[in-house]
Write an enzyme that holds these catalytic residues in place. Structure first.
Site, PDB file in Angstrom:
ATOM      1  N   SER A  60       0.836  -1.202   0.000  1.00  0.00           N
ATOM      2  CA  SER A  60       0.000   0.000   0.000  1.00  0.00           C
ATOM      3  C   SER A  60       0.873   1.256   0.000  1.00  0.00           C
ATOM      4  O   SER A  60       1.683   1.447  -0.901  1.00  0.00           O
ATOM      5  CB  SER A  60      -0.963  -0.054   1.186  1.00  0.00           C
ATOM      6  OG  SER A  60      -1.954   0.947   1.090  1.00  0.00           O
ATOM      7  N   MET A  61       0.761   2.104   1.022  1.00  0.00           N
ATOM      8  CA  MET A  61       1.664   3.258   1.078  1.00  0.00           C
ATOM      9  C   MET A  61       3.108   2.822   1.270  1.00  0.00           C
ATOM     10  O   MET A  61       4.030   3.536   0.875  1.00  0.00           O
ATOM     11  CB  MET A  61       1.249   4.220   2.186  1.00  0.00           C
ATOM     12  CG  MET A  61       0.037   5.058   1.850  1.00  0.00           C
ATOM     13  SD  MET A  61      -0.152   6.438   2.998  1.00  0.00           S
ATOM     14  CE  MET A  61      -1.660   7.186   2.377  1.00  0.00           C
ATOM     15  N   TRP A  85       0.213   2.300  -3.344  1.00  0.00           N
ATOM     16  CA  TRP A  85      -0.587   3.534  -3.376  1.00  0.00           C
ATOM     17  C   TRP A  85       0.374   4.711  -3.381  1.00  0.00           C
ATOM     18  O   TRP A  85       1.290   4.785  -2.564  1.00  0.00           O
ATOM     19  CB  TRP A  85      -1.479   3.608  -2.144  1.00  0.00           C
ATOM     20  CG  TRP A  85      -2.474   4.743  -2.135  1.00  0.00           C
ATOM     21  CD1 TRP A  85      -3.804   4.670  -2.429  1.00  0.00           C
ATOM     22  CD2 TRP A  85      -2.234   6.120  -1.770  1.00  0.00           C
ATOM     23  NE1 TRP A  85      -4.401   5.908  -2.296  1.00  0.00           N
ATOM     24  CE2 TRP A  85      -3.459   6.816  -1.893  1.00  0.00           C
ATOM     25  CE3 TRP A  85      -1.097   6.821  -1.372  1.00  0.00           C
ATOM     26  CZ2 TRP A  85      -3.579   8.173  -1.619  1.00  0.00           C
ATOM     27  CZ3 TRP A  85      -1.214   8.182  -1.104  1.00  0.00           C
ATOM     28  CH2 TRP A  85      -2.435   8.847  -1.231  1.00  0.00           C
ATOM     29  N   ASP A  91      -9.033  -4.484  -6.020  1.00  0.00           N
ATOM     30  CA  ASP A  91      -8.551  -3.495  -5.049  1.00  0.00           C
ATOM     31  C   ASP A  91      -9.373  -2.215  -5.195  1.00  0.00           C
ATOM     32  O   ASP A  91      -9.344  -1.557  -6.232  1.00  0.00           O
ATOM     33  CB  ASP A  91      -7.077  -3.211  -5.320  1.00  0.00           C
ATOM     34  CG  ASP A  91      -6.425  -2.366  -4.231  1.00  0.00           C
ATOM     35  OD1 ASP A  91      -7.132  -1.618  -3.533  1.00  0.00           O
ATOM     36  OD2 ASP A  91      -5.183  -2.453  -4.095  1.00  0.00           O
ATOM     37  N   HIS A  98      -7.351  -5.218  -1.868  1.00  0.00           N
ATOM     38  CA  HIS A  98      -6.174  -4.441  -1.488  1.00  0.00           C
ATOM     39  C   HIS A  98      -5.346  -5.157  -0.427  1.00  0.00           C
ATOM     40  O   HIS A  98      -4.148  -4.901  -0.296  1.00  0.00           O
ATOM     41  CB  HIS A  98      -6.629  -3.080  -0.944  1.00  0.00           C
ATOM     42  CG  HIS A  98      -5.510  -2.155  -0.607  1.00  0.00           C
ATOM     43  ND1 HIS A  98      -4.643  -1.647  -1.541  1.00  0.00           N
ATOM     44  CD2 HIS A  98      -5.110  -1.624   0.593  1.00  0.00           C
ATOM     45  CE1 HIS A  98      -3.764  -0.847  -0.966  1.00  0.00           C
ATOM     46  NE2 HIS A  98      -4.018  -0.826   0.337  1.00  0.00           N
TER      47      HIS A  98
END
Length: 301
Positions: free
Chosen positions: A172-173, A197, A218, A250
Site C-alpha cells: 500500500s503506502m 498507493w 482493489d 487491497h
C-alpha cells in the site's frame, strides 16, 4: 585371456604418441562439456541455494534455516524498529538484504509471514515499523532506506550482508514508499511494491528492476489508477514486471499468498543475486486461475 593378463606389451612409440593425442583431445572436450565447479562459481559468486523448482518457490519455507531478532525503536534512527529475519548459516557466503514496509495504519505484523519466507531463500530481511502509522509514501521510502543503512552499518547481522545487494518492498503506502526509495537510491538492485498507493503516477526516472503486484478487486488503490500507470511509466530499460491477482482485494499481502511469494522471491533472486536460474519464473511468467494478468520486459541473461 590368461596370457594377456600376465604379459606386459609395451606399445611402439608411434602408437603411444597417438594414444596420448587422443587422450588430450578427449580431456579438452570433457573440460568444455563440464566446466570445473570453481569456474561455474566464479561466473556468479552470488548464487545461493539449490536449483529452483516451482515446488521450492511455492513451499512455505525455502532451503535455508532462519532465525529472527526484534529491533527496538530506541536503538535506531530514521525508522521505528522492526524484526530482522536471516539465514542461520553463512557457509555459502554473504546475502543480499531487503527492507519491507507495511501500509497506512498497519504494523509489520500485518505482513510478517513474508519475513521468514523470503529469508529462507537466502536473504536478510527487515520488516520495519514506521515512525507513525499515518506516514505517507515519501516518508516510508526514507524509512526503508534508513532501515537498510542500519542493517549494513550497525545491526548485529551486518557481517552476513553484502551491502552492494539491497532491495526494498512494501504494501500500500509502503509499496508507494518502495517506489520512492528506488528513485532516491538507484543503486538498489530490486523493488517489489505490493498493491502500491501513491499520488505520483509517473516513475519515468526509475531505473531499479521493479515488480509490481496488484489486486484485480482493489478498491483502496485500484490497479487502473495505481499499479498499472506505475508500471507503464517505468522505462523498459529498468526491467519491470506487473502481476495482477485474480479477484484479489487491497489486502491480499496480509495473509499468506503463494503467487505473491513465488514471484517476489524469483524477482529478488534474479536481480539481487543475479541468479539467472530464476529467469524461467519471470519469462513467460505465472499463469493459472489465480492470475488475472502478467506483463514484463523479459530480462535476458
Amino acid at each position: 585371456m590368461s596370457s594377456a593378463a600376465t604379459t606386459t606389451v609395451r606399445p611402439r612409440p608411434a602408437v603411444r604418441v597417438a594414444r596420448l593425442a587422443v587422450a588430450a583431445v578427449l580431456a579438452a572436450v570433457g573440460a568444455l562439456a563440464a566446466p570445473p565447479a570453481a569456474a561455474q562459481a566464479a561466473a556468479n559468486p552470488y548464487e545461493r541455494g539449490p536449483a529452483p523448482t516451482v515446488a521450492l518457490l511455492e513451499a512455505s519455507r525455502g532451503p535455508f534455516a532462519t532465525a529472527s531478532q526484534t529491533v527496538s525503536s530506541l536503538s535506531v534512527t530514521g525508522f521505528g524498529g522492526g524484526v530482522i529475519y536471516y539465514p542461520t548459516s553463512t557457509s555459502e557466503g554473504t546475502f543480499g538484504a531487503v527492507a519491507i514496509s507495511p501500509g497506512y495504519t498497519a504494523a509489520w505484523s500485518s505482513l510478517s509471514w513474508l519475513g521468514p519466507r523470503i529469508a529462507s531463500h537466502g536473504f536478510v530481511v527487515i520488516g520495519i515499523e514506521t515512525n507513525s502509522r499515518l506516514d505517507q509514501p515519501d516518508s516510508r521510502g526514507r524509512q526503508l532506506l534508513a532501515a537498510l543503512d542500519y542493517l549494513v552499518e550497525r545491526s548485529t547481522v551486518r557481517s552476513r550482508i553484502d551491502a552492494s545487494r539491497l532491495a526494498v518492498a512494501g504494501h500500500s503506502m509502503g509499496g508507494g514508499g518502495s517506489l520512492e526509495a528506488a528513485i532516491s537510491r538507484p543503486s538498489l538492485q530490486a523493488a517489489v511494491p505490493l498493491a502500491p498507493w501513491n499520488l505520483d503516477k509517473t516513475w519515468s526516472d526509475l531505473q531499479v528492476p521493479t515488480l509490481i503486484i496488484g489486486g484485480e478487486s482493489d478498491s483502496v488503490a485500484p490497479v487502473s489508477s495505481h499499479s498499472e500507470p506505475f508500471y507503464t511509466s517505468i522505462p523498459a530499460s529498468a526491467e519491470k514486471a506487473y502481476l495482477e491477482l485474480n479477484g484479489a482485494s487491497h489486502f491480499f499481502p496480509q495473509t499468506v499468498n503463494t503467487p505473491t511469494a513465488r514471484q517476489t522471491v524469483a524477482w529478488l533472486k534474479r536481480f539481487v543475486d543475479d541468479d539467472t536460474r530464476y529467469e524461467q519464473f519471470l519469462c513467460p511468467g505465472p499463469s493459472g486461475s489465480a492470475i488475472q494478468e502478467y506483463r514484463n520486459t523479459c530480462p535476458s541473461a
